[in-house]
Design a protein around this motif. Sequence first.
Motif, PDB file in Angstrom:
ATOM      1  N   THR A 180       0.835  -1.200   0.000  1.00 51.53           N
ATOM      2  CA  THR A 180       0.000   0.000   0.000  1.00 51.53           C
ATOM      3  C   THR A 180       0.872   1.254   0.000  1.00 51.53           C
ATOM      4  OG1 THR A 180      -0.243  -0.365   2.377  1.00 51.53           O
ATOM      5  CG2 THR A 180      -2.095  -0.963   1.001  1.00 51.53           C
ATOM      6  N   ASP A 181       2.036   1.169   0.624  1.00 45.59           N
ATOM      7  CA  ASP A 181       2.970   2.306   0.574  1.00 45.59           C
ATOM      8  C   ASP A 181       3.387   2.605  -0.854  1.00 45.59           C
ATOM      9  OD1 ASP A 181       2.866   2.504   3.268  1.00 45.59           O
ATOM     10  OD2 ASP A 181       4.835   1.611   3.662  1.00 45.59           O
ATOM     11  N   GLY A 212      -0.370   0.531  -3.996  1.00 43.79           N
ATOM     12  CA  GLY A 212      -1.394  -0.495  -4.188  1.00 43.79           C
ATOM     13  C   GLY A 212      -2.593  -0.197  -3.313  1.00 43.79           C
ATOM     14  N   ALA A 213      -3.751  -0.771  -3.641  1.00 39.62           N
ATOM     15  CA  ALA A 213      -4.975  -0.440  -2.907  1.00 39.62           C
ATOM     16  C   ALA A 213      -5.129  -1.267  -1.627  1.00 39.62           C
ATOM     17  CB  ALA A 213      -6.193  -0.638  -3.808  1.00 39.62           C
ATOM     18  N   ILE A 214      -4.863  -2.580  -1.701  1.00 40.16           N
ATOM     19  CA  ILE A 214      -5.051  -3.434  -0.524  1.00 40.16           C
ATOM     20  C   ILE A 214      -3.792  -4.260  -0.289  1.00 40.16           C
ATOM     21  CG2 ILE A 214      -6.407  -5.308   0.521  1.00 40.16           C
ATOM     22  CD1 ILE A 214      -8.778  -4.488  -1.115  1.00 40.16           C
ATOM     23  N   GLY A 215      -3.262  -4.212   0.931  1.00 41.52           N
ATOM     24  CA  GLY A 215      -2.071  -5.005   1.266  1.00 41.52           C
ATOM     25  C   GLY A 215      -2.386  -5.990   2.386  1.00 41.52           C
ATOM     26  N   GLU A 224      -4.615  -4.034   4.873  1.00 40.51           N
ATOM     27  CA  GLU A 224      -4.631  -2.580   4.994  1.00 40.51           C
ATOM     28  C   GLU A 224      -5.100  -1.990   3.669  1.00 40.51           C
ATOM     29  OE1 GLU A 224      -0.897  -2.443   8.123  1.00 40.51           O
ATOM     30  OE2 GLU A 224      -0.785  -1.210   6.320  1.00 40.51           O
ATOM     31  N   VAL A 225      -5.729  -0.825   3.746  1.00 38.30           N
ATOM     32  CA  VAL A 225      -6.287  -0.205   2.537  1.00 38.30           C
ATOM     33  C   VAL A 225      -5.671   1.174   2.342  1.00 38.30           C
ATOM     34  CG1 VAL A 225      -8.391   0.620   1.430  1.00 38.30           C
ATOM     35  CG2 VAL A 225      -8.445  -1.475   2.781  1.00 38.30           C
ATOM     36  N   ASN A 226      -5.267   1.471   1.104  1.00 34.61           N
ATOM     37  CA  ASN A 226      -4.806   2.799   0.738  1.00 34.61           C
ATOM     38  C   ASN A 226      -5.943   3.476  -0.038  1.00 34.61           C
ATOM     39  OD1 ASN A 226      -3.748   5.037  -0.594  1.00 34.61           O
ATOM     40  ND2 ASN A 226      -1.755   4.062  -0.976  1.00 34.61           N
ATOM     41  N   ALA A 264      -5.142   5.337  -3.386  1.00 32.46           N
ATOM     42  CA  ALA A 264      -4.956   4.449  -4.529  1.00 32.46           C
ATOM     43  C   ALA A 264      -6.297   3.909  -5.000  1.00 32.46           C
ATOM     44  CB  ALA A 264      -4.029   3.293  -4.130  1.00 32.46           C
ATOM     45  N   LEU A 265      -7.171   3.618  -4.041  1.00 31.11           N
ATOM     46  CA  LEU A 265      -8.486   3.077  -4.379  1.00 31.11           C
ATOM     47  C   LEU A 265      -9.295   4.102  -5.175  1.00 31.11           C
ATOM     48  CD1 LEU A 265     -10.132   0.517  -3.764  1.00 31.11           C
ATOM     49  CD2 LEU A 265     -11.084   1.703  -1.802  1.00 31.11           C
ATOM     50  N   GLU A 277      -5.430   4.085   5.160  1.00 28.25           N
ATOM     51  CA  GLU A 277      -4.596   5.294   5.066  1.00 28.25           C
ATOM     52  C   GLU A 277      -4.913   6.067   3.804  1.00 28.25           C
ATOM     53  OE1 GLU A 277      -0.471   4.635   4.237  1.00 28.25           O
ATOM     54  OE2 GLU A 277      -0.890   2.630   3.500  1.00 28.25           O
TER      55      GLU A 277
END
Lengths: 658, 188
Positions: B140-141, B144-147, B158-160, B163-164, B183
């Motif tokens: 996600t850093d 990417g949208a989901i890590g 985790e969700v960014n 990015a989403l 985040e």
Amino acid sequence: MRRRVGVACLLALASSAAAAQQRSQGDSLADLDLEQLARVKITSVSRGPENVGQAMAAVFVISQDDIRRAGATSLPEALRLAPGLQVERLGAQNWSITSRGFADFTTNKLLVLVDGRAIYSPLFAGVFWDSQIMPLDDVERIEVILGPGGTLWGSNAVNGVINVVTRAATSTTGGLVGVRAGTEQHINTTARYGLPLGRSGAIRFYGTYLDREPIELADGSDAEDAWQSGGGGFRMDLDRSARTHLTLQGDAYRASSEQTVREALPDPPFARSVTGPVDLNGFNLLGRWSRQTGEASDLQVQAYFDRTVRDQQPSVGRTAVNIGDIELQHRFLAGRRHSIVWGAGYRIADGGLDGTFTTALDPAQRTTHLAMVYVRDDIELVPARVALAVGSKVEWNSYTGIELQPEARLRWTPGSRHTFWGALSSPVRSPSRLDADIRFIAGGFPTSPPTYLQVRGNPDFASERLVEAELGYRGELSAHFSVDLSGYYGWYDELRTLTPGAPFAEDGHVIQPVTITNFGKGHSAGGTAAIIWRPAPRLQVRGSYTFLDMADTLDVDAAAGTTPNVNPGLSPEHQAGLGLYAALPGGVSLTLSGRYTSPLRNPRVGPYAEADARLGWSPSPRLTLAVVGRDLLQRRHAEFPGEHYLPRRGQLQLTWRF
Amino acid sequence: MALLKHPRRCRSLAALSLFALTARGLRSQEAHPEYEVKAAYLLNFARYAAWPGSGGSEAAGDLVICVLGHDPFGAVLDRTVAGRTVLGRPVRVLRPANRAEAGPCQLAFVGGDRRSEIEPWLSDLSDRPVLTVGDGAQFTDAGGAIGFVVRDRTVRFEVNLDALRHSGVKLSSRVLALASRVEGEAAR
């Protein structure tokens, strides 16, 4: 009308149930919702029991919940929760712990690991349970394997493996203070604080202090074994990337107590009791690097250093042992049906005993080496139904050279709810310093001139060997009832014996040497049954029963005079346990447990039945208060020879998280 | 007939019993390989995602899950999605070798844990409505949208949100509520 709805619904349920049962287990994960997925445990990267051939062995797992519900405050107390282990307390802080018999003051056929670090001592191949003072709040689970541990586990896994796994620092951020105070165990406190390190790491620190009363002797006087210990440590976990993990951890402790020992003398009165201080200290440091390289494939490298110092002036002397160990393990899939694990390890142990006249090692100081390689192939013979695991460990040690330890295990899973397994394995207990190098005065006699018995280690002592056949069944008989059965028959050979030699004169005494030899052989059989019943969602009942037959089955294969060094009379024939856990409304929970041990026959101790109780209350998720009562049925009872009587005792426990 | 008159009550009971059964099936096996759990997550993310223009109800065409770069799933993902549908659409797994072949991807698992492996794929996908999923917080850093993150032997994610939002794919609040960390600007 209402009744007809019920019948129709039941029919619908039955058909959906049948459909659900027809699906294989792999598919059922895909049926789970996000919330449920978040709770599913994944197999541990390390050689957890799930990976030991997916439990083609008698495996029990003691979870953090189990430990907390029992109110256990020491590792041996927590081990009482495992069916099939024989756990007897023989002093303020001394324990005899074994599986499948061979209980003794110096039990020596168990492999005990704490986060991958072997804690059995190279001095006598047993565990100094008194110096294991880790806080149980940070233990994630304790895996207990009854019987030979098999290829994947380290040396000494003859009659069982105990593997203590602490939680990763990433799951213990924040603070925890635990205060336990009561009778007998005056105070037992732990404090822990964990904090995140960067985006994907964490570190925690802990400290612990324990103060125990002395134990009562048969005549009511105290054994003068009051105990104080303090320790601290840390664990750091870093995710270097999504699949690369790094762990660094260490502990240090110091303890002081007193000990009364009956020691033999070469001159009249030939025996006396000595009381003196016992000072223990030690530390360890461990690093582990692991990398997941794909589904069911990973690589792990681990190294540790461990120093243990025991100054037991009465009769024994001062031992100091330094151990260095490095291990590598690689697991991978080969084709569709083979899962291969191989590894290698090397351990160096250096140290010895500054002995007394009564107890010494010759040579006093010595460096020993242990090297091993192992490989095991888990083969899916019929996918999801039949699996075969074959493997062997090849060990090289300073005493006996190369030892081969093969195993074969088979699993049959006729349906998702029933598992049958069988195993044939041959582990060895390689020699310790005691077997090879001991000089011990065992007794004196009023002859003229006086005679004394000297037990002498044997540099040619061979490894004790076991060939064991096991069978087991694990079943979920209904959604609320599961059962685990296991039985074994073991053939032991090269067991430790004592052989008298020709007496000789020295310094105005006649010395009768008794040499440690390998003439013992025999067989042992037994089994364990365990059930878990959940009659209601918030109610759990556990029961277990263990049978052991090793009386009159051990024999000496030598000329007259040689005596076995195994005392089957210290292992009870029957052990049973029953526990109940109920989560009541208002954050209140109740745990009741009872245990029964049939008599030890030589010397005779027991039988005894005892019961523990815990009433806990969590007014908020951060705070738990509990009242714990231990060994409530009798004012006092003894569990092992030595006349140490354990009192009925009570404790208040407070756990605060922040 | 009674069944039809009280369908709601019956269905909830059936759902309950099905859960009890699966839960029992799972308990008997205790623990699962990590990527089996992650494969089941991918299917769930697809269930709770809405792609731009689809309105979330389009029943035409397959739903395409792609594995880009290093493939840690092996046959597990294919087994997991076999015979499954998402909102009536069959699910298909693709393993494109390059940007051009990645055209049909709607949900993409980007394998690898070095930024140099991940970032080229993320930049290839950045102008497309693709839900990107990868391993670790660094995924996600890297945008990417989901890590996925592994905590206490469970798989969480985790969700960014930036990015989403950039991808145009919408995720149900149910997914966001379960994320162990959300985040991005939108989260503040």
